[in-house]
Design an enzyme around this catalytic site. Structure first.
Site, PDB file in Angstrom:
ATOM      1  N   GLY A 268      23.659  37.336  29.643  1.00 52.81           N
ATOM      2  CA  GLY A 268      24.238  38.677  29.756  1.00 52.81           C
ATOM      3  C   GLY A 268      23.172  39.743  29.946  1.00 52.81           C
ATOM      4  O   GLY A 268      23.245  40.546  30.874  1.00 52.81           O
ATOM      5  N   ALA A 269      22.179  39.747  29.088  1.00 46.19           N
ATOM      6  CA  ALA A 269      21.150  40.781  29.144  1.00 46.19           C
ATOM      7  C   ALA A 269      20.005  40.382  28.227  1.00 46.19           C
ATOM      8  O   ALA A 269      20.114  39.412  27.474  1.00 46.19           O
ATOM      9  CB  ALA A 269      21.721  42.120  28.681  1.00 46.19           C
ATOM     10  N   MET A 270      18.916  41.158  28.296  1.00 40.15           N
ATOM     11  CA  MET A 270      17.725  40.798  27.537  1.00 40.15           C
ATOM     12  C   MET A 270      17.038  42.037  26.977  1.00 40.15           C
ATOM     13  O   MET A 270      16.828  43.019  27.685  1.00 40.15           O
ATOM     14  CB  MET A 270      16.789  39.992  28.449  1.00 40.15           C
ATOM     15  CG  MET A 270      15.508  39.552  27.795  1.00 40.15           C
ATOM     16  SD  MET A 270      15.848  38.443  26.390  1.00 40.15           S
ATOM     17  CE  MET A 270      14.471  38.839  25.340  1.00 40.15           C
ATOM     18  N   ASN A 272      14.027  43.032  26.143  1.00 42.72           N
ATOM     19  CA  ASN A 272      12.587  43.297  26.293  1.00 42.72           C
ATOM     20  C   ASN A 272      12.229  44.701  25.798  1.00 42.72           C
ATOM     21  O   ASN A 272      12.945  45.653  26.067  1.00 42.72           O
ATOM     22  CB  ASN A 272      12.204  43.212  27.768  1.00 42.72           C
ATOM     23  CG  ASN A 272      12.832  42.029  28.438  1.00 42.72           C
ATOM     24  OD1 ASN A 272      12.611  40.896  28.049  1.00 42.72           O
ATOM     25  ND2 ASN A 272      13.688  42.287  29.426  1.00 42.72           N
ATOM     26  N   GLU A 305      21.809  44.985  22.917  1.00 42.39           N
ATOM     27  CA  GLU A 305      20.395  44.948  23.335  1.00 42.39           C
ATOM     28  C   GLU A 305      19.623  46.084  22.691  1.00 42.39           C
ATOM     29  O   GLU A 305      18.487  45.917  22.270  1.00 42.39           O
ATOM     30  CB  GLU A 305      20.263  44.998  24.858  1.00 42.39           C
ATOM     31  CG  GLU A 305      21.042  43.934  25.626  1.00 42.39           C
ATOM     32  CD  GLU A 305      20.833  42.513  25.129  1.00 42.39           C
ATOM     33  OE1 GLU A 305      19.738  42.212  24.614  1.00 42.39           O
ATOM     34  OE2 GLU A 305      21.779  41.701  25.223  1.00 42.39           O
TER      35      GLU A 305
HETATM   36  N1  0A1 Z   1      18.310  37.583  23.678  1.00 38.88           N
HETATM   37  C1  0A1 Z   1      19.342  37.877  24.618  1.00 38.88           C
HETATM   38  C2  0A1 Z   1      19.951  36.696  25.257  1.00 38.88           C
HETATM   39  C3  0A1 Z   1      19.136  35.883  26.188  1.00 38.88           C
HETATM   40  C4  0A1 Z   1      18.701  34.655  25.786  1.00 38.88           C
HETATM   41  C5  0A1 Z   1      18.035  33.801  26.649  1.00 38.88           C
HETATM   42  C6  0A1 Z   1      17.837  34.219  27.925  1.00 38.88           C
HETATM   43  O1  0A1 Z   1      17.249  33.389  28.806  1.00 38.88           O
HETATM   44  C7  0A1 Z   1      17.142  32.084  28.487  1.00 38.88           C
HETATM   45  C8  0A1 Z   1      18.267  35.467  28.353  1.00 38.88           C
HETATM   46  C9  0A1 Z   1      18.898  36.303  27.466  1.00 38.88           C
HETATM   47  C10 0A1 Z   1      20.500  38.532  23.900  1.00 38.88           C
HETATM   48  O2  0A1 Z   1      20.822  38.142  22.790  1.00 38.88           O
HETATM   49  O3  0A1 Z   1      21.120  39.392  24.474  1.00 38.88           O
HETATM   50 ZN    ZN Z   2      20.927  39.154  21.274  1.00 40.03          ZN
END
Ligand code: 0A1
Ligand code: ZN
Length: 881
Positions: A268-270, A272, A305
């Protein structure tokens, strides 16, 4: 060469890294096929390492290594070792030193969408969980926190916008049509939070002033021409920032916050740091292209996010086993945000529906794993409903057990104690134990044990003593690799309802009144006696779904009707109606299996009518009441020898009965709900649209020509996506000229919009028609379909496999064959998406014998294919185990 069965990584083998990285200087020169990365790392031996010193082993894959230099001296090839996934320096100084590497990677051929890749000409990165090692050699683990400075260089023409983490320090020309930007992120972070973006992008800008009066520049970057679709996401961002200040006292910590929307994204999204990257379907919205459900999803994911900035980024995870520490907690926070923003009850219904649909089957099948797993082969396989959604339920239980204020104190302590650290679940729980004095040791069992506990309840009434006794037993079935389990603490929120529908006081035998109606169960079996109960009450248990368990209690139809009508807890009124519908559908399946006609569902329909006539209930809630459990829900509750065709018939029969018996009332609802001319995406307006469409859908299930015509009219006259797509969903399931006409019209209108057209693929994949498989196969060759685009794959093949139980589970096994073949095709270039699709097979053992054999054949076919990715290999072997 990769070994055949990769070795699992174990939580118990965790050890602190032998080296720390203090600063990272990256110089990234972007090129579509040969991007050069010059990395300067300041390393030192770690003081807290289990084994200090020794060789320096850096992670790295899918790159070409140019050169390696130690403290400025270029090393000869013989003084380091390179394998397919490591760079090892056998000897490094036992003091601080600088390592410089030059590597090259190819964004254009990177179809895995992990590392650096290009999506519709935009350079973008995805580093969680282990993508940074595809950009440069690094200690790619979440407990190595460093300060990053990134210089990005690219052609001005093709990439006029260059974005990185943190704040912009400098930008300018670099000669030969190139330019650069330097970004510095002052907050030490693990590499999985690194990001950069380069491309032709347009920005939708705004500002936010934080609670201490700092101005933050906000921007959402999208493909030029789509800036006008960012208003809702920006609004959601500002509301999220404010909410986190008010509800958790958390302020944003950089001068800028950027979001970029890209079209090719695995998830869905990241989150960073300072540069969130989103799947564009979770950013772009206008009333014509996005439904109310899309608006709600965008709001939720933007919030999610953003909230990670504190729960995930400032406090990160020590290792990937602790993934729920950031994900479960952040989902809990986004659910609370949505509940505060929208209707709390309707939000809870929505979240519980999701949990039961996605997480319960996972927990009951071969892919079951604890919220905090103890081993994994491929970490990307653990971004699951269990880690996310059940993880959120565990946090919610802590909040329920401690009460709102103490919970907040625990969160404050967590932020204070662990800011800037990589933490563990134990450390998180300790904060709540410390502020409350509550012993939370046994709560770890929730984190360490897979499976959904069953709560068996019975209420006994003593008319002479005027007491009611609630007896509860918690039962833990076996999960893969775990047969013996310990009891868990369970908050059970209850009410006792008297004969006239009044809420009775919850006074325990010792005179103590139960605060908030919450019982805390700690043992395997327990009972509580309540006194001063004048007559036999009806129990309303697990209010608001206070724990992620399966509740069993023998109730009569009358008692369910009573709860639907009288429960003062709106969530449990909805739950009673769902339980009632479930009971009726299961009885109908039994009858149909014997070739009999199901009994008329008069009691249930009468109870629904009572709800529909209750003017205190909001439209969004009534829409939820009218949505009976899905075919997959019924399959999950039946649990074995599942025949999806009978379930489909039973559910159709019930929906038709509701349509027929409540027809007049449904027409009234449909006609009377205000048709708002100008679209507003708020929860109240959305609820009104949802109720109208729910009524329209049940009327169409009744199937009179007038009803179909009404749906067709609704489609033609729609002035927003919710109405247009809502009506199309109804028509697409009914064979006939209205279906063809609607699908054609929709295609012509939306073929140039890759987001909207995804729904056109989806509806054809979800149709319970015998022609569906043929259509889906044809659609895989459609020019607007691409196996390389995850949204496309999920929209067509994912919808077919997960939202069309009737046709995916065709008795001839051809649905399985088709999906298995696509999984193998995808696995060659995008293992993450392939492994996710494979999850559609997870409940195959619950099927009746004929389909089970067919599914097994397809699964064995996958398993015996040489060269599988670790991702698919891990999932298929668990499913077959
Ligand atoms: N941390 C992000 C989700 C996410 C996890 C893995 C990814 O690539 C393998 C990409 C995004 C969240 O919880 O929104
Ligand atoms: Zn998350």
């Amino acid at each position: 060469m990769k070994p055949e069965t990769p070795k699992p990584i174990q939580l118990k083998n965790y050890s602190a890294p032998a080296y720390r990285i203090d600063t990272v200087d990256l110089d990234v020169s972007l090129h579509p096929t040969r991007t050069r990365v010059l990395a300067t790392l300041k390393l030192r031996p770690s003081p807290d390492a289990a084994k200090p010193g020794g060789p320096l082993v850096l992670d790295g894959e899918m790159m070409e290594l140019g050169s390696v230099a130690l403290d400025g001296t270029v090393l000869e090839a013989g003084s380091y070792r390179v394998t397919a996934d490591t760079l090892t320096l056998p000897r490094v100084p036992d003091r601080a030193f600088t390592l410089t590497t030059e590597t090259f990677c190819n964004p254009d051929t990177n179809a895995s969408l992990s590392g650096l890749y290009r999506s519709r000409e935009i350079y973008t990165t995805q580093c969680e969980a282990e993508g940074f090692r595809r950009i440069t050699y690094y200690l790619d683990r979440p407990d190595v926190l460093a300060t990053f400075t990134t210089r990005i260089e690219a052609d001005v023409e093709s990439a006029p916008v260059l974005l990185g983490n943190g704040n912009l320090v400098k930008h300018g020309r670099a000669g030969r049509g190139r330019h650069f930007a330097i970004w510095h992120d002052p907050h030490p972070k693990p590499a999985y939070l690194f990001a950069l973006v380069g491309g032709k992008l347009a920005a939708h800008r705004d500002t936010f002033t934080t609670m201490s009066g700092r101005k933050v520049d906000l921007a959402i970057y999208v493909e030029p021409g789509k800036e006008d679709r960012c208003g809702w996401a920006m609004d959601a961002l500002k509301r999220s920032m404010k909410w986190d200040e008010e509800r958790f006292g958390r302020e944003y910590d950089l001068d800028v916050f950027n979001i970029v929307a890209v079209s090719d994204f695995n998830m869905g999204a990241m989150e960073n740091k300072g540069l969130n990257i989103f799947n564009d379907r979770l950013v772009l919205a206008n009333p014509q292209t996005a439904t109310d459900a899309n608006y709600a999803d965008i709001e939720r994911v933007i919030a999610h996010e953003y909230f990670h900035n504190w729960t995930g980024n400032r406090i990160t995870c020590r290792d990937w086993f602790q993934l729920c520490l950031k994900e479960g907690l952040t989902v809990y926070r986004d659910q609370e945000f949505s509940a505060d923003t929208r209707s709390r009850t309707v939000q809870r219904i929505h979240d519980v529906r999701q949990l039961k649909a996605r997480q319960f089957p996972e927990d009951a099948g071969p892919l079951a794993h604890p919220v905090r797993p103890s081993s994994y082969i491929e970490i990307n396989n653990f971004y699951t409903a269990t880690v996310y959604e059940k993880g959120a339920e565990l946090v919610r239980m802590i909040a329920t057990l401690l009460g709102r204020e103490t919970f907040r104190k625990g969160m404050d302590l967590y932020f204070e104690r662990h800011d800037g650290e990589a933490a563990t679940v134990e450390q998180f729980l300790q904060c709540f134990a410390d502020v409350s004095g509550h012993d939370l040791k046994s709560f770890m069992n929730w984190y360490n044990q897979a499976g959904t506990p069953e709560l068996v309840c019975a209420l006994k009434y003593d008319s002479r003593a005027k007491t009611a006794t609630l007896e509860v037993e918690q039962i833990h079935g076996a999960s893969p690799g775990a047969s013996k389990k310990s009891p868990v603490p369970i908050p059970i929120k209850i009410g006792l309802i008297g004969a006239n529908g009044q809420e009775l006081p919850l006074r325990l035998a010792n005179g103590r009144e139960l605060p908030d109606g919450v019982l805390e169960m700690t043992k395997r079996s327990e009972k509580w006696t309540f006194r001063d109960i004048p007559s036999r009450p009806v129990a309303s248990l697990l209010r608001g779904f206070s724990a992620p368990v399966n509740l069993t209690m023998s109730t009569t139809d009358r008692q369910l009707e009573f709860l639907v009508t009288h429960d003062t807890d709106a969530f449990n009124r909805w739950q009673a109606a769902q339980d009632y519908a479930m009971r009726i559908m299961i009885a109908a399946v039994r009858a149909l299996r014997k070739g009999q006609r199901p009994a008329r569902p008069d009691g249930f329909v009468g109870a629904l009518a009572t709800l529909l006539n209750d003017t205190t209930l909001e439209p969004a809630y009534l829409a939820q009441v009218l949505a009976v459990p899905s075919e997959s829900d019924v399959a999950r509750v039946i649990g074995r020898d599942v025949d999806p065709a009978l379930i489909h018939r039973a559910r159709r029969w019930l929906r038709k009965a509701i349509g027929v018996q409540l027809g007049d009332r449904l027409v009234e609802i449909y006609e009377s709900t205000v048709r708002i001319k100008t679209f507003k995406p708020d929860a109240k307006s959305a609820g009104e649209r949802a109720l109208r469409i729910a009524a329209l859908s049940l009327l169409a299930a009744r199937g009179n020509p007038d009803d179909i015509a009404r749906a067709a009219r609704h489609f033609r006259e729609a002035r927003n996506a919710t109405d247009e797509i809502g009506a199309l969903a109804i028509l697409a399931n009914l064979p006939g000229p209205e279906r063809t006409e609607a699908l054609d019209r929709f295609y012509k209108r939306w073929k140039d919009d890759h987001l909207v057209i995804r729904t056109w693929f989806g509806f054809q994949a979800a149709a319970p028609l015998s022609t569906t498989l043929r259509t889906v196969k044809q659609l895989t060759t459609h020019p607007l379909f691409s196996m390389r685009n995850p949204n496309s794959v999920y929209g067509l093949i994912g919808t077919f496999a997960s939202s069309n139980p009737l046709q995916f589970n065709r008795p001839d096994g051809k649905g399985y064959d088709f999906v298995a073949a696509r999984i193998l095709e995808l696995d060659k270039f995008n293992p993450q998406v392939a492994a996710r699709l494979l999850g559609a097979f997870r409940s195959w053992r619950n099927l009746e014998i004929g389909r089970r054999r067919m599914a097994l054949r397809s699964l064995q076919n996958i398993a015996s294919t040489p060269g599988l990715s670790n991702d698919v290999q891990e999932i298929v072997s668990k499913i077959l185990d």
